[in-house]
Design an enzyme around this catalytic site. Structure first.
Site, short mmCIF file in Angstrom:
data_model
loop_
_atom_site.label_atom_id
_atom_site.label_comp_id
_atom_site.label_asym_id
_atom_site.label_seq_id
_atom_site.Cartn_x
_atom_site.Cartn_y
_atom_site.Cartn_z
N GLN A 103 33.40 64.30 40.89
CA GLN A 103 33.11 64.05 39.47
C GLN A 103 31.65 64.36 39.14
O GLN A 103 30.77 64.04 39.90
CB GLN A 103 33.42 62.59 39.12
CG GLN A 103 34.88 62.23 39.35
CD GLN A 103 35.17 60.78 39.04
OE1 GLN A 103 35.66 60.45 37.97
NE2 GLN A 103 34.84 59.91 39.98
N ASN A 137 36.09 53.48 63.82
CA ASN A 137 36.65 52.98 62.56
C ASN A 137 36.24 51.54 62.25
O ASN A 137 36.21 51.14 61.09
CB ASN A 137 38.18 53.07 62.60
CG ASN A 137 38.83 52.29 61.49
OD1 ASN A 137 38.84 52.69 60.33
ND2 ASN A 137 39.40 51.14 61.83
N TYR A 187 26.61 48.08 52.32
CA TYR A 187 27.69 48.97 52.75
C TYR A 187 27.28 50.43 52.56
O TYR A 187 27.49 51.27 53.44
CB TYR A 187 28.95 48.66 51.95
CG TYR A 187 30.20 49.32 52.48
CD1 TYR A 187 30.81 48.86 53.64
CD2 TYR A 187 30.78 50.40 51.81
CE1 TYR A 187 31.97 49.45 54.13
CE2 TYR A 187 31.93 50.99 52.29
CZ TYR A 187 32.52 50.52 53.44
OH TYR A 187 33.66 51.11 53.92
N PRO A 233 43.12 45.63 54.17
CA PRO A 233 42.64 44.25 54.13
C PRO A 233 41.15 44.16 53.81
O PRO A 233 40.71 43.21 53.15
CB PRO A 233 42.96 43.73 55.53
CG PRO A 233 44.14 44.54 55.97
CD PRO A 233 43.89 45.91 55.41
#
Length: 260
Positions: A260, A84, A154, A192
């Site tokens: 979508q 994680n 990312y 966070p």
């Protein structure tokens, strides 16, 4: 008690999705180890009475993974690994430094690789000692499935996690190694990490943080961002015997975003 008698390791376990997962695993009977970069003193305050065993470690450092594996080995076997730990990298590609690019890859991608590499034997033993294989859950993202503005680093790191999951799942299954590997792809979650990302976008002139957070909820078909516990429940399913026939799978928990 769906994880009764099992031992789990959750990286990045002091906050957000990692913390919610560690707490959920403990509720279901697991013995839980967590890693993070905070000092033991800071971790103790954040854990607030939880009995998770804390190991301070930087997931991008191989020597520290050797120490983590030794500590868990002394306690027995390992039945579940949740990769994680992660960071983000927000901004246009032309404004992203090579240092920031390498930082996100080292933590988000190298960290998962090193975890599986150094926990392999413990997980294999754990899978042999139980009726159902051990389970690795790699936390990817919807950003590992689709592109998004100003998040190329990312996106790339989470896409790599998706394929690392599939490659190791097939490798272990074909070699009869008793380890299942699946990836989970959360949508936008109130953590966070997301909050920090929105603050950086605000600093780069993308708008006010509160408006950006509202926009993410409005753009999600279900009309809101997720809470960490909602992702933890899906991770629990992948860790439990209920997902025994799943390996190499992508589990979307995104409020309908990628539909979508």
């Amino acid at each position: 008690m769906r994880l009764q008698g099992k031992t789990a390791l959750v990286t990045g376990g002091l906050r957000g999705i990692g913390r919610a997962t560690a707490d959920r695993f403990a509720e279901e009977g697991a013995k839980v180890f967590i890693t993070d970069i905070d000092t033991p003193e800071s971790a103790k305050a954040l854990l607030d009475g939880q009995t998770h065993q804390y190991i301070q470690a930087n997931v991008a450092e191989e020597a520290e993974w050797e120490s983590v594996a030794e500590i868990i080995s002394a306690a027995g076997v390992l039945n579940c690994l949740v990769n994680n730990a992660g960071v983000d990298c927000v901004g246009p590609v032309q404004g992203t430094s090579l240092a920031d690019w390498r930082r996100i890859m080292s933590i988000n991608v190298d960290g998962a690789f090193l975890a599986v590499k150094h926990c392999h034997d413990l997980l294999s033993k754990g899978g042999q000692d139980t009726k159902v294989e051990s389970s690795v859950i790699n936390v990817s993202s919807i950003m590992g499935k689709v592109g998004y503005t100003d998040t190329s680093g990312y996106n790339t790191s989470k896409g790599a996690i998706k394929l690392f999951t599939k490659a190791t799942a097939i490798e272990f299954a074909t070699k009869k190694t008793p380890i299942r590997v699946n990836s989970i792809h959360p949508g936008f979650v109130s953590t966070p990490l997301l909050n920090a990302g929105m603050e950086r976008l605000e600093e780069n002139g993308a708008g006010f943080k509160s408006d950006l957070m509202q926009m993410l909820g409005d753009m999600t078909p279900m009309g809101r961002v997720a809470e960490p516990a909602e992702i933890a429940n899906a991770i629990l399913f992948l860790a439990s015997d209920e997902s025994a026939y799943m390996t190499g799978s992508e589990v979307m928990v995104d409020g309908g975003w990628t539909a979508q």
